[in-house]
Design a protein around this motif. Structure first.
Motif, PDB file in Angstrom:
ATOM      1  N   TRP A  23       0.837  -1.193   0.000  1.00 16.19           N
ATOM      2  CA  TRP A  23       0.000   0.000   0.000  1.00 16.19           C
ATOM      3  C   TRP A  23       0.876   1.249   0.000  1.00 16.19           C
ATOM      4  CZ3 TRP A  23      -4.217  -2.160  -1.278  1.00 16.19           C
ATOM      5  CH2 TRP A  23      -4.557  -3.409  -0.752  1.00 16.19           C
ATOM      6  N   THR A  24       0.444   2.255  -0.720  1.00 18.70           N
ATOM      7  CA  THR A  24       1.208   3.490  -0.818  1.00 18.70           C
ATOM      8  C   THR A  24       1.114   4.299   0.477  1.00 18.70           C
ATOM      9  OG1 THR A  24      -0.674   4.722  -1.696  1.00 18.70           O
ATOM     10  CG2 THR A  24       0.759   3.605  -3.298  1.00 18.70           C
ATOM     11  N   THR A  25       2.011   5.265   0.604  1.00 21.12           N
ATOM     12  CA  THR A  25       1.910   6.177   1.743  1.00 21.12           C
ATOM     13  C   THR A  25       0.583   6.935   1.697  1.00 21.12           C
ATOM     14  OG1 THR A  25       3.222   7.742   0.422  1.00 21.12           O
ATOM     15  CG2 THR A  25       4.383   6.501   2.126  1.00 21.12           C
ATOM     16  N   GLY A  26       0.099   7.230   0.499  1.00 22.05           N
ATOM     17  CA  GLY A  26      -1.180   7.923   0.377  1.00 22.05           C
ATOM     18  C   GLY A  26      -2.344   7.104   0.892  1.00 22.05           C
ATOM     19  N   ALA A  27      -2.340   5.810   0.597  1.00 22.68           N
ATOM     20  CA  ALA A  27      -3.406   4.940   1.098  1.00 22.68           C
ATOM     21  C   ALA A  27      -3.347   4.853   2.617  1.00 22.68           C
ATOM     22  CB  ALA A  27      -3.287   3.554   0.482  1.00 22.68           C
ATOM     23  N   CYS A  28      -2.133   4.727   3.160  1.00 20.26           N
ATOM     24  CA  CYS A  28      -1.986   4.645   4.620  1.00 20.26           C
ATOM     25  C   CYS A  28      -2.438   5.938   5.290  1.00 20.26           C
ATOM     26  CB  CYS A  28      -0.538   4.336   4.988  1.00 20.26           C
ATOM     27  SG  CYS A  28       0.035   2.717   4.440  1.00 20.26           S
ATOM     28  N   ALA A  29      -2.074   7.079   4.694  1.00 18.81           N
ATOM     29  CA  ALA A  29      -2.487   8.365   5.253  1.00 18.81           C
ATOM     30  C   ALA A  29      -4.002   8.518   5.210  1.00 18.81           C
ATOM     31  CB  ALA A  29      -1.812   9.499   4.490  1.00 18.81           C
ATOM     32  N   THR A  30      -4.619   8.028   4.154  1.00 20.16           N
ATOM     33  CA  THR A  30      -6.084   8.103   4.043  1.00 20.16           C
ATOM     34  C   THR A  30      -6.759   7.249   5.112  1.00 20.16           C
ATOM     35  OG1 THR A  30      -5.935   8.514   1.663  1.00 20.16           O
ATOM     36  CG2 THR A  30      -8.038   7.693   2.499  1.00 20.16           C
ATOM     37  N   ALA A  31      -6.254   6.036   5.293  1.00 23.17           N
ATOM     38  CA  ALA A  31      -6.825   5.160   6.311  1.00 23.17           C
ATOM     39  C   ALA A  31      -6.651   5.764   7.700  1.00 23.17           C
ATOM     40  CB  ALA A  31      -6.171   3.787   6.238  1.00 23.17           C
ATOM     41  N   ALA A  32      -5.472   6.314   7.968  1.00 24.89           N
ATOM     42  CA  ALA A  32      -5.230   6.933   9.268  1.00 24.89           C
ATOM     43  C   ALA A  32      -6.148   8.139   9.470  1.00 24.89           C
ATOM     44  CB  ALA A  32      -3.764   7.351   9.381  1.00 24.89           C
ATOM     45  N   THR A  33      -6.364   8.917   8.412  1.00 24.45           N
ATOM     46  CA  THR A  33      -7.259  10.070   8.489  1.00 24.45           C
ATOM     47  C   THR A  33      -8.685   9.646   8.813  1.00 24.45           C
ATOM     48  OG1 THR A  33      -5.924  11.407   6.983  1.00 24.45           O
ATOM     49  CG2 THR A  33      -8.268  11.948   7.124  1.00 24.45           C
ATOM     50  N   LYS A  34      -9.161   8.608   8.134  1.00 21.57           N
ATOM     51  CA  LYS A  34     -10.526   8.149   8.369  1.00 21.57           C
ATOM     52  C   LYS A  34     -10.695   7.644   9.799  1.00 21.57           C
ATOM     53  CE  LYS A  34     -14.081   4.955   6.711  1.00 21.57           C
ATOM     54  NZ  LYS A  34     -14.445   3.923   5.692  1.00 21.57           N
ATOM     55  N   ALA A  35      -9.730   6.864  10.279  1.00 21.86           N
ATOM     56  CA  ALA A  35      -9.841   6.316  11.626  1.00 21.86           C
ATOM     57  C   ALA A  35      -9.781   7.425  12.673  1.00 21.86           C
ATOM     58  CB  ALA A  35      -8.740   5.297  11.864  1.00 21.86           C
ATOM     59  N   ALA A  36      -8.883   8.393  12.477  1.00 22.42           N
ATOM     60  CA  ALA A  36      -8.755   9.477  13.449  1.00 22.42           C
ATOM     61  C   ALA A  36      -9.997  10.360  13.476  1.00 22.42           C
ATOM     62  CB  ALA A  36      -7.513  10.312  13.130  1.00 22.42           C
ATOM     63  N   LEU A  37     -10.531  10.688  12.298  1.00 20.66           N
ATOM     64  CA  LEU A  37     -11.737  11.523  12.271  1.00 20.66           C
ATOM     65  C   LEU A  37     -12.921  10.783  12.867  1.00 20.66           C
ATOM     66  CD1 LEU A  37     -13.152  14.120  11.567  1.00 20.66           C
ATOM     67  CD2 LEU A  37     -13.465  13.277   9.230  1.00 20.66           C
ATOM     68  N   THR A  38     -13.028   9.486  12.604  1.00 19.29           N
ATOM     69  CA  THR A  38     -14.097   8.694  13.208  1.00 19.29           C
ATOM     70  C   THR A  38     -14.020   8.771  14.727  1.00 19.29           C
ATOM     71  OG1 THR A  38     -14.137   7.173  11.328  1.00 19.29           O
ATOM     72  CG2 THR A  38     -15.095   6.383  13.391  1.00 19.29           C
ATOM     73  N   ALA A  39     -12.816   8.643  15.275  1.00 21.69           N
ATOM     74  CA  ALA A  39     -12.650   8.721  16.728  1.00 21.69           C
ATOM     75  C   ALA A  39     -12.974  10.113  17.243  1.00 21.69           C
ATOM     76  CB  ALA A  39     -11.223   8.334  17.102  1.00 21.69           C
ATOM     77  N   LEU A  40     -12.581  11.154  16.492  1.00 20.41           N
ATOM     78  CA  LEU A  40     -12.866  12.517  16.915  1.00 20.41           C
ATOM     79  C   LEU A  40     -14.368  12.768  16.984  1.00 20.41           C
ATOM     80  CD1 LEU A  40     -11.592  15.283  17.621  1.00 20.41           C
ATOM     81  CD2 LEU A  40     -11.706  15.844  15.183  1.00 20.41           C
ATOM     82  N   PHE A  72      -8.651  16.796  19.218  1.00 20.32           N
ATOM     83  CA  PHE A  72      -7.921  16.129  18.138  1.00 20.32           C
ATOM     84  C   PHE A  72      -7.942  14.623  18.360  1.00 20.32           C
ATOM     85  CE2 PHE A  72      -4.698  16.122  21.392  1.00 20.32           C
ATOM     86  CZ  PHE A  72      -3.981  14.954  21.157  1.00 20.32           C
ATOM     87  N   ALA A  73      -7.686  13.919  17.277  1.00 21.99           N
ATOM     88  CA  ALA A  73      -7.471  12.470  17.349  1.00 21.99           C
ATOM     89  C   ALA A  73      -6.307  12.149  16.421  1.00 21.99           C
ATOM     90  CB  ALA A  73      -8.713  11.693  16.941  1.00 21.99           C
ATOM     91  N   GLU A  74      -5.537  11.139  16.799  1.00 27.41           N
ATOM     92  CA  GLU A  74      -4.344  10.791  16.037  1.00 27.41           C
ATOM     93  C   GLU A  74      -4.276   9.285  15.862  1.00 27.41           C
ATOM     94  OE1 GLU A  74      -0.497  13.056  16.702  1.00 27.41           O
ATOM     95  OE2 GLU A  74       0.027  11.071  17.515  1.00 27.41           O
ATOM     96  N   VAL A  75      -3.952   8.874  14.623  1.00 29.76           N
ATOM     97  CA  VAL A  75      -3.832   7.447  14.310  1.00 29.76           C
ATOM     98  C   VAL A  75      -2.568   7.235  13.497  1.00 29.76           C
ATOM     99  CG1 VAL A  75      -4.782   5.594  12.846  1.00 29.76           C
ATOM    100  CG2 VAL A  75      -6.278   6.839  14.422  1.00 29.76           C
TER     101      VAL A  75
END
Length: 373
Positions: A23-40, A72-75
């Motif tokens: 998986w690309t860094t872009g895919a990983c960043a997208t997944a991390a963004t979705k998980a962090a925003l969901t938690a927020l 904030f939330a961080e993943v």
């Protein structure tokens, strides 16, 4: 924003079975963004978290790090590049998500280990974080969907960081392209294909774009650092003029055909440029080979005693053939340089690019140098 080589490491892992995609860094960043925003928004981290890639695939990513703060939330997600020799394999891609002022929309920030763009000619403007367009689109889509689901405006700040990314960037094209402080967040499909050449070729293209944007009239494409240093000793070109061509002569020349720069110097070792002289545009040892009959013909044209021909024809390497020719006072490097230049000119198909070829030995001594034509 590329890194191309940018994302190619020096020592490939050697899998025993079928090659795995990653998986690309872009895919990983997208997944991390979705998980962090969901938690927020909900107080809960989805683990694993699934995203939708441009071609409809829906991979799931386990979380390696999670923090929920007051606003904030961080993943963090560890990048798995599969069996590709990628310098960012194993890096942790972290998204820190926070609410922004009303009406400001979605914004991107470069955290620790993510570079900033400082030069024109790249897909992202100077002064922006080195987060490429497709990853931005993927993250934006996930944020907009989650905010719509919760009935709020998508006023969100996304900060992407990669611990140790500044050290990884030193192994990429980023410093040369004017991307400072860390790596780029890349990807067009979200998928890393094992041992793909596309990232390196993409970096060559972006290097040409930057050179053109800076108004440079001379670029250097070298097969390696030794030949690059030899040519640089002559010209002292700016860093942005140095195109790490590697084995991908075709990737360089075909892009210059459509995006010309007035002068091109191609520099490389004798064996690599012999393959180019034979007509090969991919100079990798696994995809093109030196033809000893070709070298013999060149040596005979240079007036080699036919009695010595069998020795060259049976040589184990191009280097051995070169040494045998030299022993017989035959300059084999010069015709190889001329033929390699002819192949380059043929590949450019009339584009307004004057080409020079420099052949070096393993120590960086210049064996042959053509005129520009």
């Amino acid at each position: 924003m590329v890194t191309g080589k940018a994302e190619i490491g020096a020592t490939p892992r050697k899998p025993g079975g079928p090659l795995r995609r990653g998986w690309t860094t872009g895919a990983c960043a997208t997944a991390a963004t979705k998980a962090a925003l969901t938690a927020l928004l909900t107080g809960q981290f989805p683990d694993p978290v699934s995203i939708t890639l441009p071609k409809g695939e829906t991979p799931a990513f386990p979380l390696a790090h999670e923090t929920l703060g007051e606003n904030f939330a961080e993943v963090g997600i560890v990048k798995d590049a599969g069996d590709d020799p990628d310098v960012t394999h194993g890096a942790t891609i972290i998204a820190r998500i926070s609410h922004a002022a009303p009406g400001t929309g979605i914004s991107f920030r470069a955290g620790d280990g993510v570079g900033m763009v400082t030069k024109a000619g790249l897909p992202i403007q100077p002064g922006e974080p080195a987060i490429n367009p497709v990853p931005r689109q993927l993250m934006t889509a996930e944020v907009e969907a989650l905010c719509a689901e919760h009935g709020i405006a998508p006023d969100i700040e996304i900060s992407i960081s990669v611990p140790g990314g500044d050290a990884l960037a030193a192994k990429t094209w980023n410093p040369r392209l004017g991307i400072l402080g860390g790596i780029s967040i890349l990807g067009t499909t979200g998928i890393v294909h094992p041992f793909s050449c596309s990232a390196w070729i993409h970096s060559i293209h972006r290097g040409i774009d930057v050179a053109r944007a800076e108004g440079l009239d001379h670029v250097l494409g070298a097969t390696g650092s030794t030949s690059e240093a030899a040519a640089q000793a002559i010209y002292g070109l700016p860093e942005t003029a140095l195109l790490d061509m590697g084995d991908f002569a075709g990737g360089l020349l075909k892009y210059l055909r459509a995006h010309p720069v007035p002068k091109l110097t191609i520099a490389g070792g004798f064996a690599k440029l012999t393959k180019m002289a034979q007509g090969a545009l991919d100079l990798h040892s696994g995809r093109s080979q030196v033809d000893m009959d070709f070298l013999l013909a060149e040596a005979l044209n240079a007036r080699l005693d036919p009695a010595q021909g069998a020795r060259i024809q049976s040589a184990n390497t191009a280097q051995e053939a070169l040494e045998l020719a030299t022993e017989n006072d035959i300059d084999l490097a010069a015709p190889i340089a001329e033929r390699a230049r002819a192949i380059a000119i043929e590949t450019l198909r009339g584009a307004p690019v004057a080409v020079e070829v420099i052949v070096t030995d393993r120590k960086g001594n210049i064996l042959a140098r053509t005129d520009f034509a």
